[in-house]
Design a protein around this motif. Sequence first.
Motif, PDB file in Angstrom:
ATOM      1  N   GLU A  60       0.840  -1.191   0.000  1.00 30.46           N
ATOM      2  CA  GLU A  60       0.000   0.000   0.000  1.00 30.46           C
ATOM      3  C   GLU A  60       0.883   1.253   0.000  1.00 30.46           C
ATOM      4  O   GLU A  60       1.680   1.449   0.918  1.00 30.46           O
ATOM      5  CB  GLU A  60      -0.919   0.013   1.222  1.00 30.46           C
ATOM      6  N   PRO A  61       0.759   2.121  -1.012  1.00 26.23           N
ATOM      7  CA  PRO A  61       1.647   3.285  -1.089  1.00 26.23           C
ATOM      8  C   PRO A  61       1.469   4.284   0.049  1.00 26.23           C
ATOM      9  O   PRO A  61       2.405   5.011   0.390  1.00 26.23           O
ATOM     10  CB  PRO A  61       1.289   3.911  -2.450  1.00 26.23           C
ATOM     11  N   LEU A  62       0.276   4.374   0.646  1.00 28.24           N
ATOM     12  CA  LEU A  62       0.030   5.342   1.714  1.00 28.24           C
ATOM     13  C   LEU A  62       0.175   4.742   3.107  1.00 28.24           C
ATOM     14  O   LEU A  62       0.056   5.457   4.098  1.00 28.24           O
ATOM     15  CB  LEU A  62      -1.371   5.948   1.562  1.00 28.24           C
ATOM     16  N   ALA A  63       0.404   3.441   3.193  1.00 25.65           N
ATOM     17  CA  ALA A  63       0.484   2.785   4.502  1.00 25.65           C
ATOM     18  C   ALA A  63       1.858   3.003   5.131  1.00 25.65           C
ATOM     19  O   ALA A  63       2.882   2.969   4.441  1.00 25.65           O
ATOM     20  CB  ALA A  63       0.199   1.302   4.363  1.00 25.65           C
ATOM     21  N   GLU A  64       1.868   3.245   6.428  1.00 25.47           N
ATOM     22  CA  GLU A  64       3.099   3.376   7.190  1.00 25.47           C
ATOM     23  C   GLU A  64       2.952   2.594   8.483  1.00 25.47           C
ATOM     24  O   GLU A  64       1.841   2.375   8.968  1.00 25.47           O
ATOM     25  CB  GLU A  64       3.413   4.842   7.493  1.00 25.47           C
ATOM     26  N   VAL A  65       4.080   2.178   9.036  1.00 26.64           N
ATOM     27  CA  VAL A  65       4.042   1.391  10.264  1.00 26.64           C
ATOM     28  C   VAL A  65       4.598   2.213  11.417  1.00 26.64           C
ATOM     29  O   VAL A  65       5.392   3.139  11.227  1.00 26.64           O
ATOM     30  CB  VAL A  65       4.841   0.073  10.120  1.00 26.64           C
ATOM     31  N   GLY A  66       4.147   1.878  12.597  1.00 31.24           N
ATOM     32  CA  GLY A  66       4.640   2.477  13.820  1.00 31.24           C
ATOM     33  C   GLY A  66       4.786   1.409  14.886  1.00 31.24           C
ATOM     34  O   GLY A  66       4.258   0.297  14.734  1.00 31.24           O
ATOM     35  N   VAL A  67       5.478   1.717  15.964  1.00 34.19           N
ATOM     36  CA  VAL A  67       5.726   0.761  17.041  1.00 34.19           C
ATOM     37  C   VAL A  67       5.139   1.297  18.335  1.00 34.19           C
ATOM     38  O   VAL A  67       5.417   2.439  18.723  1.00 34.19           O
ATOM     39  CB  VAL A  67       7.231   0.482  17.211  1.00 34.19           C
ATOM     40  N   LEU A  68       4.321   0.479  18.986  1.00 30.85           N
ATOM     41  CA  LEU A  68       3.769   0.809  20.299  1.00 30.85           C
ATOM     42  C   LEU A  68       4.493  -0.047  21.332  1.00 30.85           C
ATOM     43  O   LEU A  68       4.361  -1.273  21.320  1.00 30.85           O
ATOM     44  CB  LEU A  68       2.263   0.526  20.332  1.00 30.85           C
ATOM     45  N   ALA A  69       5.249   0.568  22.200  1.00 34.03           N
ATOM     46  CA  ALA A  69       6.022  -0.150  23.218  1.00 34.03           C
ATOM     47  C   ALA A  69       5.221  -0.211  24.510  1.00 34.03           C
ATOM     48  O   ALA A  69       4.951   0.821  25.134  1.00 34.03           O
ATOM     49  CB  ALA A  69       7.367   0.541  23.447  1.00 34.03           C
ATOM     50  N   LEU A  70       4.850  -1.415  24.914  1.00 33.74           N
ATOM     51  CA  LEU A  70       4.112  -1.615  26.159  1.00 33.74           C
ATOM     52  C   LEU A  70       5.066  -2.163  27.211  1.00 33.74           C
ATOM     53  O   LEU A  70       5.585  -3.271  27.069  1.00 33.74           O
ATOM     54  CB  LEU A  70       2.960  -2.602  25.954  1.00 33.74           C
ATOM     55  N   PRO A  71       5.310  -1.432  28.278  1.00 35.19           N
ATOM     56  CA  PRO A  71       6.188  -1.927  29.342  1.00 35.19           C
ATOM     57  C   PRO A  71       5.483  -2.974  30.202  1.00 35.19           C
ATOM     58  O   PRO A  71       4.293  -3.257  30.032  1.00 35.19           O
ATOM     59  CB  PRO A  71       6.508  -0.666  30.143  1.00 35.19           C
ATOM     60  N   GLU A  72       6.223  -3.518  31.127  1.00 26.78           N
ATOM     61  CA  GLU A  72       5.670  -4.482  32.070  1.00 26.78           C
ATOM     62  C   GLU A  72       4.494  -3.863  32.824  1.00 26.78           C
ATOM     63  O   GLU A  72       4.566  -2.740  33.319  1.00 26.78           O
ATOM     64  CB  GLU A  72       6.741  -4.911  33.078  1.00 26.78           C
ATOM     65  N   VAL A 122       5.791  -5.929  25.563  1.00 23.83           N
ATOM     66  CA  VAL A 122       5.760  -6.304  24.153  1.00 23.83           C
ATOM     67  C   VAL A 122       5.848  -5.024  23.326  1.00 23.83           C
ATOM     68  O   VAL A 122       5.479  -3.939  23.789  1.00 23.83           O
ATOM     69  CB  VAL A 122       4.458  -7.082  23.809  1.00 23.83           C
ATOM     70  N   ARG A 123       6.366  -5.158  22.141  1.00 24.20           N
ATOM     71  CA  ARG A 123       6.343  -4.058  21.173  1.00 24.20           C
ATOM     72  C   ARG A 123       5.422  -4.467  20.039  1.00 24.20           C
ATOM     73  O   ARG A 123       5.661  -5.481  19.372  1.00 24.20           O
ATOM     74  CB  ARG A 123       7.749  -3.750  20.650  1.00 24.20           C
ATOM     75  N   LEU A 124       4.372  -3.694  19.827  1.00 21.05           N
ATOM     76  CA  LEU A 124       3.391  -3.990  18.798  1.00 21.05           C
ATOM     77  C   LEU A 124       3.680  -3.135  17.567  1.00 21.05           C
ATOM     78  O   LEU A 124       3.804  -1.912  17.663  1.00 21.05           O
ATOM     79  CB  LEU A 124       1.976  -3.693  19.304  1.00 21.05           C
TER      80      LEU A 124
END
Length: 219
Positions: A60-72, A122-124
């Motif tokens: 997808e040309p407009l799609a971008e990813v990001g990371v959500l970092a969830l701590p303990e 976890v990092r989503l």
Amino acid sequence: VLVVHPDFLQSISAGARADTQWLLDWKYPLTSLAAGMRMLTRIRISAGGDHVIVVSATREPLAEVGVLALPEGASFVLQPRALVGALYAVDRPLRITSAWRLLSLHAWLTLQLRYLVFHGPVRLVVNGCRGVRVEPAGSGRAVDQAATIGFGANLRYSTTRSETFAAYLFGQRELLNDRFAGDHGYYAYEEIPDRRRAGGVMGRGLEGLTDSALKVFGV
């Protein structure tokens, strides 16, 4: 361990060990299938190893990813449709729980009866049209429901009708806005809602009915 959808795996180090993981979570087989989280690539990363893995939208040309970092101890309510991968320790596997709200009138009115909750650490890795934004909820924020990716489980969550009903009528906006509030929590949304999931009179039909059915189960 990095589990990622193959459509978003751009490159990996030659020495990385990779195999197939058929479903994101075998405790939620139907949800994994409906959200497209099937036939995933699982990469095992050695501690201290010099591995480079590039995760990016390749179709997808407009799609971008990001990371959500969830701590303990953190937990995050996530729309599975936005998830493309997860990074976690081999001795702390991905933990997902579901929360039903069958006794809530608000849940019945919005057809959101079940929520999927992801627990840290976890990092989503999530996907959003033209990018992913993460903002503190503070005293209160509202966003187009079609754009919502997820929110901290400790936030106060409610919905409110969109101020512009005509925009909903012609499939330009969702009928409802998601509203979040809380001093110590964040919510995430995509920059541009995917209008292929458009609602309203102009966006309804068989696909709209299918999307509504999936929404009931938090997909």
